[in-house]
Design a protein around this motif. Structure first.
Motif, short mmCIF file in Angstrom:
data_model
loop_
_atom_site.label_atom_id
_atom_site.label_comp_id
_atom_site.label_asym_id
_atom_site.label_seq_id
_atom_site.Cartn_x
_atom_site.Cartn_y
_atom_site.Cartn_z
N ARG A 1 0.73 -1.41 -0.25
CA ARG A 1 -0.21 -0.01 -0.27
C ARG A 1 0.96 1.19 -0.10
O ARG A 1 0.57 2.71 -0.35
CB ARG A 1 -1.26 -0.10 0.95
CG ARG A 1 -2.11 -0.92 1.45
CD ARG A 1 -3.38 -0.44 2.15
NE ARG A 1 -2.86 -0.36 3.43
CZ ARG A 1 -3.05 -2.58 4.29
NH1 ARG A 1 -2.81 -2.81 3.46
NH2 ARG A 1 -2.16 -2.18 5.18
N HIS A 2 1.66 1.79 1.13
CA HIS A 2 2.94 2.42 1.09
C HIS A 2 3.09 2.32 -0.61
O HIS A 2 3.24 4.04 -1.22
CB HIS A 2 3.95 2.14 2.19
CG HIS A 2 4.35 2.59 1.55
ND1 HIS A 2 4.95 4.51 2.81
CD2 HIS A 2 6.45 3.18 1.61
CE1 HIS A 2 5.64 5.27 2.63
NE2 HIS A 2 6.15 4.62 2.10
N VAL B 1 1.08 4.53 -3.35
CA VAL B 1 0.70 5.88 -2.87
C VAL B 1 2.29 6.39 -3.41
O VAL B 1 1.74 7.11 -4.51
CB VAL B 1 0.59 6.09 -1.10
CG1 VAL B 1 0.56 7.35 -0.82
CG2 VAL B 1 -0.67 4.68 -1.11
N HIS C 1 -3.91 9.24 -1.46
CA HIS C 1 -3.99 8.54 -0.97
C HIS C 1 -5.79 7.72 -1.51
O HIS C 1 -6.02 7.17 -0.33
CB HIS C 1 -4.25 9.25 0.62
CG HIS C 1 -3.12 9.67 1.10
ND1 HIS C 1 -1.73 8.63 1.39
CD2 HIS C 1 -1.85 10.83 1.30
CE1 HIS C 1 -0.82 8.97 1.90
NE2 HIS C 1 -0.90 10.01 1.49
#
Length: 193
Positions: free
Chosen positions: A116-117, A120, A178
């Protein structure tokens, strides 16, 4: 007057050339988008060699399957970025899963957090590179050179109101990195992948 949903002419022409098997078309496409693909892959993977592999795989896929691109679904740039992101995330998950299977540190949740990081970060890079130059220039002055809106206005030769507008709009676009499905970002770059 052109139809609003009609794909850009360059995208349609490029797809037709690739479908005909024109190697020169692949070269042009590579010249135009290789840095985008490599940058997205590197942002997700954090590894130069892995990013090189993803870049090679993306352009091989485009060469082998030019008909997989639908010009009515969005720009060719977006489709290629989506391919790059998808392959990079797949590679990151595979490497993380293999490390966990070998008894490496962390958990499945840690791996998903890492994915996920990285997603983004890749979305943010895509958004910054896809935004209009005036917005990007204002953000670069404010962020990298630590200019306020008044100094940014003077550096860009615009009014203070225009500098504030550019900074606000640029930051609003960047904030969408985000979101689950960022506007203007490739669909695969918009979700949790």
């Amino acid at each position: 007057m052109t139809q609003r949903n009609a794909p850009p002419r360059w995208d349609r022409t490029m797809q037709q050339r690739l479908t005909r098997g024109e190697a020169a078309a692949l070269g042009e496409l590579y010249d135009r988008f290789a840095s985008l693909v490599h940058g997205l892959a590197h942002r997700v993977l954090g590894d130069e060699n892995a990013a090189d592999t993803v870049t090679r795989d993306v352009f091989a896929h485009v060469w082998e399957h030019p008909d997989a691109y639908d010009p009515h679904q969005g720009p060719l740039r977006t489709w290629i970025a989506t391919l790059a992101h998808g392959l990079a995330v797949e590679r990151l998950r595979a490497a993380g899963t293999a490390a966990l299977a070998r008894g490496g540190a962390g958990s499945t949740e840690d791996l998903e957090h890492q994915v996920r990081h990285a997603s983004v970060a890749a979305r943010a890079d895509y958004i910054v590179h896809a935004m209009p130059v005036p917005l990007r220039a204002a953000l670069e002055l404010a962020y990298f050179q630590r200019r306020d809106y008044q100094q940014t206005a003077a550096d860009l030769g615009v009014t203070e109101d225009e500098a504030r507008r550019r900074l606000r709009l640029g930051l609003q676009l960047l904030a969408t990195a985000h979101e689950a499905e960022a506007p203007g970002a490739p669909p695969g770059i918009g979700g949790a992948a």
